[in-house]
Scaffold this active site. Structure first.
Site, PDB file in Angstrom:
ATOM      1  N   ASP A 280       0.282  -1.602   5.283  1.00 56.38           N
ATOM      2  CA  ASP A 280      -0.714  -2.634   5.041  1.00 56.38           C
ATOM      3  C   ASP A 280      -2.016  -2.166   5.704  1.00 56.38           C
ATOM      4  O   ASP A 280      -2.038  -1.207   6.480  1.00 56.38           O
ATOM      5  CB  ASP A 280      -0.254  -3.989   5.580  1.00 56.38           C
ATOM      6  N   TRP A 281      -3.091  -2.861   5.386  1.00 56.15           N
ATOM      7  CA  TRP A 281      -4.432  -2.411   5.774  1.00 56.15           C
ATOM      8  C   TRP A 281      -4.677  -2.615   7.270  1.00 56.15           C
ATOM      9  O   TRP A 281      -4.885  -3.719   7.729  1.00 56.15           O
ATOM     10  CB  TRP A 281      -5.455  -3.170   4.931  1.00 56.15           C
TER      11      TRP A 281
END
Ligand code: BGC
Length: 698
Positions: free
Chosen positions: A255-256
């Site tokens: 995920d970011w």
């Protein structure tokens, strides 16, 4: 009902592994590193990388070898346009995840996802950052609207359909957020603490079903920790479970901003997304120095998925999008996902109704959508009626206009609800009052409680006191409590119904379509029924904790309705519940065979109009011990008087316990009872069989 499996054509030819290996062999070290490091594709501190279209993420390709770049976009509910990075670019806003899950129909979810995949491809994207399928362990999770409910079989099956819909358009699907990102509060610091067997039987089982049936090209690991270890750095989760036990051949992307450790690659993470964020939040860029053999495997996984889904053979092409046709798909999905929760004979709206008061919820302008990375800027939003209000986007499909169109001879008037007295006065003069009530949810925050905000409960009470024929139409991202339930005649839960939500609501209200949605999530009667009455990590100030903390999932695999059954709690509305304008009857229920456990029964429409029903099968006794577990379903559309015989094969893992020590599913010998019903709290008939002991691979 079409099964998720039959929707999933085998995309990968036998040659993809060797082709991926050959490509990696031809790549330089720098090229190999380039493919495992993603970048933000929206302006942040730097401009967007050269070659990026503008979206959530970008990974440069290798032109000399014909490897295309990865253009990554959010997400399952439509193509996002974060920060308007592609000025003015709109997309079809699909109904929210919970709306799609309420259809209980893989075909509807597949169709919706295929539209999103098609728009991705025509806008130049080849990776879609969805579907999300974290289980709704807490009905206050601010991202539940993106996800597919509280049950692993339902969520996993529908996620598989979504993955296959997306990938049918040669766009890689990303199952996310792996795993147990079940609340937003403190998501970057919390540890979801849960026993191995319990997570295998619940949150991980949803992913297992989605991965094996849908074969997504990618899986996105989550922000949170699991039993103390960050999900993107969790060798057990990524290596042992995902890649070894489930045989996942695609790649794990972060995920970011979710990479916290330089050992992540060795622990199973194949690609760092938005490396700029890791640098910013977590202090480093992590994928600069990865050992050669490991790096080759990471690249191979990425290239294999790219080949399998057709990113080389069918590269995205900027081309016109048929938004009209896509809106019709959104309309049908929204209609199917609306759940009729209460109907005291007031619906469908009688043709003779001459005066209707429509109140609140910005029903004159549109329908609510959810916020965060899943936010879609809907088609038509350039027009004034789709404008965002305080960052909240209303999809430009006005329920008021649709109700007016549905009742051309009636006087349909609107009050915005800001003045309950005025609204009540309008309601008093009408034959029917329809109150629209909304609650906005968005990524990065949870709901503090289950209450409709901004005085809407009081508004409903006031209107209901003025007009005995009051209906409530809910547009919410989660369950809400309904203190006014006894004083209104009808309730519809429409979730965030998307691009054609207004029309879908009107079609259900007027009976142009039969309401067929069933709840994929339990509606608690009060907050006191919640497993964790206070949201973990939320300080008294209302601010999320920034220091690490644990959320102990002591309910284990007993998520949602399973815990309600075990603790004898009576919810407001149960998992699986939903009314229709017709009625159905079941008969002839029996166990047809025990291996695999297969049941057979008849479903009959005993009303006088066509409708779609979702008969459900639950396991109520496991090896002689009381149990409550959803194990099968089918959605069936029947004409008045029509009977259809249905046969359902159940997944043996749903009859088993996960034995963590032996790393196998274990079916224990003994007596098993399965029941057929219309909801988890409405089981009509059951059958019992003896099963022999059996183990199954993990
Ligand atoms: C979200 C992901 C999303 C990503 C890219 C993250 O904050 O958790 O779901 O795909 O951003 O926008």
């Amino acid at each position: 009902m079409v099964s998720a499996l039959s929707l999933c054509a085998a995309l990968a030819g036998p040659l993809v592994d060797s082709r991926a290996q050959k490509l990696v062999a031809s790549m330089t070290q720098a090229e190999r590193l380039q493919l495992v490091r993603g970048h933000l594709a929206r302006p942040f501190r730097d401009p967007i990388p050269p070659g990026a279209i503008g979206s959530a993420g970008f990974v440069a390709g290798v032109a000399r070898l014909g490897i295309p770049p990865l253009q990554e976009t959010d997400a399952m509910l439509g193509i996002a346009n974060p920060g308007n990075v592609r000025p003015g670019d709109v997309a079809t806003a699909m109904p929210s995840g919970l709306a799609l899950a309420s259809t209980w129909d893989p075909q509807v979810v597949y169709d919706s996802a295929a539209v999103v995949g098609d728009e991705a491809w025509r806008k130049g994207f080849n990776v879609l950052l969805g579907p999300g399928l974290d289980l709704a362990r807490d009905p206050r999770n601010g991202r539940n609207f993106e996800y597919l409910g509280e049950d692993p079989l339902l969520a996993g099956t529908l996620a598989a359909a979504a993955i296959c819909g997306i990938q049918s358009r040669h766009v890689i699907a990303t199952a996310k957020h792996f795993a147990l990102n079940d609340q937003e509060t403190g998501r970057n610091v919390l540890s979801a603490d849960i026993a191995e067997s319990a997570m295998r039987e619940s949150d991980l089982l949803a992913f297992e079903i989605a991965v094996e049936t849908g074969q997504p090209g990618a899986v996105m690991c989550a922000y949170n920790r699991i039993n103390g270890i960050y999900a993107c750095d969790d060798a057990h989760l990524l290596h042992d479970v995902l890649k070894r036990d489930w045989g996942f051949k695609g790649w794990a992307m972060s995920d970011w901003g979710a990479v916290n450790d330089s050992g992540a690659a060795a622990n199973g993470l194949d690609q760092e997304s938005a490396a700029e964020l890791d640098q910013l939040f977590n202090g480093a860029e992590y994928f600069n120095a990865v050992p050669a053999s490991l790096l080759a495997n990471m690249d191979e996984r990425i290239l294999r998925s790219m080949l399998a889904v057709g990113l080389f053979a069918q590269p995205p092409r900027a081309s016109p999008i048929d938004y009209e046709a896509h809106a019709q798909v959104a309309l049908r999905a929204a209609e199917r996902g609306i759940v009729l929760l209460k109907n005291d004979g007031v619906l469908p709206i009688a043709a003779a109704t001459t005066r209707i008061a429509v109140i609140g919820g910005h029903a004159n302008s549109g329908v609510l959508s959810g916020g965060g990375s899943a936010q879609v800027i809907p088609v038509g939003s350039a027009a004034e009626n789709g404008a965002a209000r305080d960052g909240v986007v209303y999809d430009p499909s006005s329920p008021l206009d649709a109700i007016r169109a549905g009742a051309p001879d009636a006087r349909v008037e609107f009050a915005d609800g800001s003045d309950p007295g005025r609204a009540a006065a309008l309601a008093k003069q009408a034959g029917l009052a329809i109150v629209f009530a909304t609650r906005w949810d968005a990524e990065n925050a949870d709901d503090p409680d289950l209450t409709l905000p901004n005085g809407q409960n009081a508004l409903i009470e006031t209107v209901a006191a003025a007009n005995p024929h009051t209906i409530v139409v809910l547009e919410t991202g989660n369950p809400v409590t309904m203190p006014w339930l006894d004083r209104v005649r009808g309730v519809l839960e429409c979730w965030y119904p998307g691009q054609k939500g207004g029309e879908a609501i009107a079609n259900v209200l007027f009976g142009n379509v039969d309401p067929s949605g069933r709840l994929p999530i339990t509606f608690p009667a009060t907050e006191r029924q919640l497993m964790r009455p206070a949201l973990p990590g939320l300080a008294a100030s209302g601010k999320p904790a920034s220091a690490p903390f644990s959320v102990t999932y002591s309910e284990g695999g007993d998520v949602g309705y399973r815990r309600y059954a075990k603790q004898n709690l009576k919810p407001l509305f149960a998992f699986g519940y939903g009314l229709s304008y017709t009625s159905f009857r079941y008969g002839g229920f029996r166990i047809q065979q025990t291996r695999p456990l297969t049941v057979r029964f008849d479903a009959t429409n005993i009303g006088n109009r066509a409708g779609t029903d979702t008969p459900q099968i639950y396991l109520t006794q496991k090896a002689g011990v009381p149990e409550m577990r959803f194990i099968g379903f089918s959605s069936v559309t029947l004409a008045p008087g029509q009977t259809q015989q249905l046969s359902l094969v159940t997944d043996p893992r749903l009859l088993a316990d996960f034995d963590a020590a032996a790393n196998v599913w274990q079916i224990r010998a003994g007596t098993y009872t399965v029941a057929l019903g219309a909801a988890s709290d409405d089981l009509e008939t059951s059958a019992t069989a003896a099963l022999a002991a059996r183990t199954l691979p993990p």
